[in-house]
Design an enzyme around this catalytic site. Structure first.
Site, PDB file in Angstrom:
ATOM      1  N   CYS A   1      -2.684   9.675  -6.579  1.00 62.56           N
ATOM      2  CA  CYS A   1      -3.700   9.306  -5.594  1.00 62.56           C
ATOM      3  C   CYS A   1      -4.916  10.483  -5.758  1.00 62.56           C
ATOM      4  CB  CYS A   1      -3.197   9.633  -4.323  1.00 62.56           C
ATOM      5  SG  CYS A   1      -4.355  10.040  -2.678  1.00 62.56           S
TER       6      CYS A   1
ATOM      7  N   LYS B   1       0.806  -1.306   0.579  1.00 58.41           N
ATOM      8  CA  LYS B   1       0.286  -0.252  -0.017  1.00 58.41           C
ATOM      9  C   LYS B   1       0.869   1.336   0.045  1.00 58.41           C
ATOM     10  CE  LYS B   1      -3.463   3.152   0.884  1.00 58.41           C
ATOM     11  NZ  LYS B   1      -4.429   3.422  -0.160  1.00 58.41           N
TER      12      LYS B   1
HETATM   13  O1  RRO Z   1      -5.965   5.569  -0.780  1.00 63.97           O
HETATM   14  C1  RRO Z   1      -5.981   6.249  -1.637  1.00 63.97           C
HETATM   15  O2  RRO Z   1      -6.862   6.581  -2.223  1.00 63.97           O
HETATM   16  C2  RRO Z   1      -6.157   5.924  -3.042  1.00 63.97           C
HETATM   17  C3  RRO Z   1      -4.650   5.862  -3.636  1.00 63.97           C
HETATM   18 BR1  RRO Z   1      -3.318   6.406  -2.413  1.00 63.97          BR
HETATM   19  C4  RRO Z   1      -4.516   5.946  -4.515  1.00 63.97           C
HETATM   20  O3  RRO Z   1      -3.210   6.090  -5.761  1.00 63.97           O
HETATM   21  N1  RRO Z   1      -5.462   5.856  -5.714  1.00 63.97           N
HETATM   22  C5  RRO Z   1      -7.065   5.314  -4.953  1.00 63.97           C
HETATM   23  O4  RRO Z   1      -7.284   5.563  -5.643  1.00 63.97           O
HETATM   24  N2  RRO Z   1      -6.845   5.256  -4.047  1.00 63.97           N
END
Ligand code: RRO
Length: 309
Positions: free
Chosen positions: A130, A44
């Site tokens: 993100c 993650k």
């Molecule tokens: O954690 C998120 O909300 C998230 C991330 Br870091 C990302 O790179 N892509 C996404 O769809 N959600």
């Protein structure tokens, strides 16, 4: 067919893996990936410190995919780096990917430094896309900021770095981003992150709580965009920059199409969340049958072999 891939000098038993954010937030989920048929895995996206993320509900499955506004919930870089180091000790012939998504430049640079000073032998994925942290635009849509962060990062490390990109929709953007990426000793690009800031409505109501319901879209909705981004970057980037394809992979045929467009490795996100880690064995079996029926003898022959009309 032998599905082994040579990825930047590392041998990986097959090209299929999870997408960052999917089934990889904590030890139990990561251990599940290790037990699965996935060829490798990515953790993650980490920040310098633990983050709770956005209020729930923040992820839902919808008929054609998913919408999420997780907001970077994660256990902090130390956890994912230590997990990766332990994995490396126990599996000296294998590598994994360590994703980072700092809340600001300093945050990213301090994580890159920490990884540089560690024994980590895998590949760091710098997440420039993100879509879900309130008040933080996606770096990948700001071309100057993208170049600046890559300059800083490569001034600090000799280790392997790839980038996770947002989807682009215009040839001028494919050209401009490729020109920037080609200036750096980048290991790979990962196309694509979720399609930012979609809205899914049910019974006159938004379906996730954060950001008034706006969230990243994944799954079948995004496959044509993902394939276009894989193809566009495959045709524009220096040969030594590999491509990871991500977006809409539900079946062996989807995996095949990503490789046909130029992907070296292929990631599963929404479908992994729906089906669990047994998804990898199913997709690999479907993929194997399909490539056999098409007469390909190696992955190298298939990669990039998309035909023109
Ligand atoms: O954690 C998120 O909300 C998230 C991330 Br870091 C990302 O790179 N892509 C996404 O769809 N959600």
């Amino acid at each position: 067919m032998d599905l082994g891939v040579d990825f930047l000098g590392h041998s990986i038993k097959n090209p299929l893996m999870n997408a960052s954010g999917c089934w990889c937030d904590n030890k139990d989920l990561l251990d599940d990936l290790l037990q699965s048929e996935a060829g490798t895995f990515v953790t993650k996206s980490a920040t310098s410190e633990y983050r709770e993320g956005n209020p729930k509900p923040r992820y839902i499955e919808v008929p054609l995919g998913s919408i999420n506004s997780m907001g970077l919930p994660n256990l902090g870089i130390d956890f994912y780096l230590n997990y990766s180091l332990e994995f490396q000790n126990n599996h000296p012939d294998d590598i994994n990917f360590l994703s980072i998504a700092g809340m600001c430049m300093e945050d990213n640079l301090s994580m890159v430094k920490k990884i540089e000073q560690s024994e980590f032998k895998g590949i760091t994925e710098l997440n420039l896309s993100c879509p879900n942290v309130p008040g933080k635009p996606q770096i990948g849509y700001d071309f100057e900021a993208t170049e600046r962060i890559l300059e800083e990062v490569f001034s600090l490390t000799k280790k392997k770095i790839g980038v996770k990109l947002p989807p682009y929709f215009d040839f001028a953007h494919f050209d401009a981003v490729s020109e920037i990426l080609n200036k750096f000793p980048l290991s790979y690009v990962n196309c694509i992150n979720s399609l930012g800031n979609g809205l899914y409505i049910e019974d006159d109501t938004v379906s996730i709580r954060p950001k008034d319901g706006f969230g990243g879209i994944g799954g079948a909705y995004v496959k044509p965009t993902a394939l276009a981004n894989v193809r566009a970057f495959y045709l524009r980037l220096n040969q030594d920059i590999a491509i990871i394809g991500c977006g809409g992979v539900e079946s062996g045929k989807d995996m095949y199409e990503h490789i046909l467009c130029g992907a070296h490795l292929v990631q599963v996100g929404t479908q992994l969340m729906k089906e669990g880690p047994q998804v990898f064995a199913r997709i690999l079996q479907e993929f194997n049958e399909l490539v056999k029926s098409k007469g390909y003898e190696s992955l190298k022959d298939l990669r990039g072999a998309l035909k023109s009309m």
